[in-house]
Design an enzyme around this catalytic site. Sequence first.
Site, PDB file in Angstrom:
ATOM      1  N   CYS A 192      -0.729   3.500  -8.873  1.00 52.37           N
ATOM      2  CA  CYS A 192      -1.866   2.604  -8.624  1.00 52.37           C
ATOM      3  C   CYS A 192      -2.679   2.297  -9.886  1.00 52.37           C
ATOM      4  CB  CYS A 192      -2.771   3.210  -7.561  1.00 52.37           C
ATOM      5  SG  CYS A 192      -3.331   4.835  -8.036  1.00 52.37           S
ATOM      6  N   ARG A 232     -15.903  -7.526   1.749  1.00 53.95           N
ATOM      7  CA  ARG A 232     -15.829  -8.112   0.405  1.00 53.95           C
ATOM      8  C   ARG A 232     -16.412  -9.526   0.402  1.00 53.95           C
ATOM      9  NH1 ARG A 232      -9.965  -6.451  -2.210  1.00 53.95           N
ATOM     10  NH2 ARG A 232      -9.567  -4.702  -0.839  1.00 53.95           N
ATOM     11  N   ARG A 288     -14.314  -3.092  -3.446  1.00 51.73           N
ATOM     12  CA  ARG A 288     -13.439  -2.489  -2.445  1.00 51.73           C
ATOM     13  C   ARG A 288     -14.020  -2.693  -1.050  1.00 51.73           C
ATOM     14  NH1 ARG A 288     -12.142   3.087  -2.767  1.00 51.73           N
ATOM     15  NH2 ARG A 288     -10.849   2.431  -1.027  1.00 51.73           N
ATOM     16  N   ASP A 313       0.817  -1.229   0.000  1.00 52.72           N
ATOM     17  CA  ASP A 313       0.000   0.000   0.000  1.00 52.72           C
ATOM     18  C   ASP A 313       0.844   1.269   0.000  1.00 52.72           C
ATOM     19  OD1 ASP A 313      -2.332  -1.468   0.064  1.00 52.72           O
ATOM     20  OD2 ASP A 313      -2.576  -1.339   2.243  1.00 52.72           O
TER      21      ASP A 313
END
Length: 302
Positions: free
Chosen positions: A236, A149, A143, A79
Amino acid sequence: MEKIKIASRSSRLALKQTEIVSESLKKFFEIEVVKVSTTGDKFLNKPLAEIGGKGLFVKELERSLLNRDAHIAVHSLKDMEVHIAKDTFIGAIHSRDSRNDVLLGKYKSLSDLPKNAIIGTTSPRRTAFLKYFRNDLTVKLCRGNVESRISKLNENKYDALVLAEAGLNRLGINYSCKIPIKVMPPSAGQGAIAIQCLNHIKNKKINEIIFSLNDQKAFAETQAERSFIKIINGNCYSPISVSANVIDNKTLSIEAYIINTKGTEMITDKIEGHKTDAMITGELLAKKLIKKGAKKLLELSH
């Protein structure tokens, strides 16, 4: 005993990873976890690329460090953008779990999925490799934290999900299909837990203890991977995979794939270097792929 404040996202997975780090620190410090709700966790109806990228999971944690509300921050390394907040640095790669992705759902493999199956993911990389493997698959945005999820999968909004094996392992969630690395190559830093430190004289003792937790092998591997991303100028939006492995404690082998988002075109290569030259080896591989047309392929992906 001195107290250390650790900034963490408030998801169950983030807190589990912070707990893993805390276990290593509790003989040195009294631990306080500072839970931070990030922008990336709040806006779930758009792809990350549209709202500011993966860095949205990191910025608020970095602010906690810079404001001295926390001494260190714990992240999933994948991340973290290659450019992190000024006056901070990655003090240690605490540990690295599997780099594989897994298929979650009732199907035993990607080949087993029905024609035009709907797959949930947030990742341009996963989307591209899914399309490359099977161009009939429909990939839809999914997301949120792992639990939310999975609840969408259970509500039959998707036929299957693609998630990181490392996260599911840490949460103790079972799955039936590990996707082979050759089919779904990993993102830079996948499976690694990073500890971000503040470069300040008052933090000297803390930082020294953090250094002692560093997994030297994982640190060299992830340095090479992040060095590759920096030179290739990945972000990203970019469907990029890069994975380095230290073999026989001295040789570092690094392999990368650049693919377009439609999954119709791919460039790949790999090289070897010495473990102590991890960053240079990552740079050399990036330059090799740029010569093969990687930049052009990435531009077409945006």
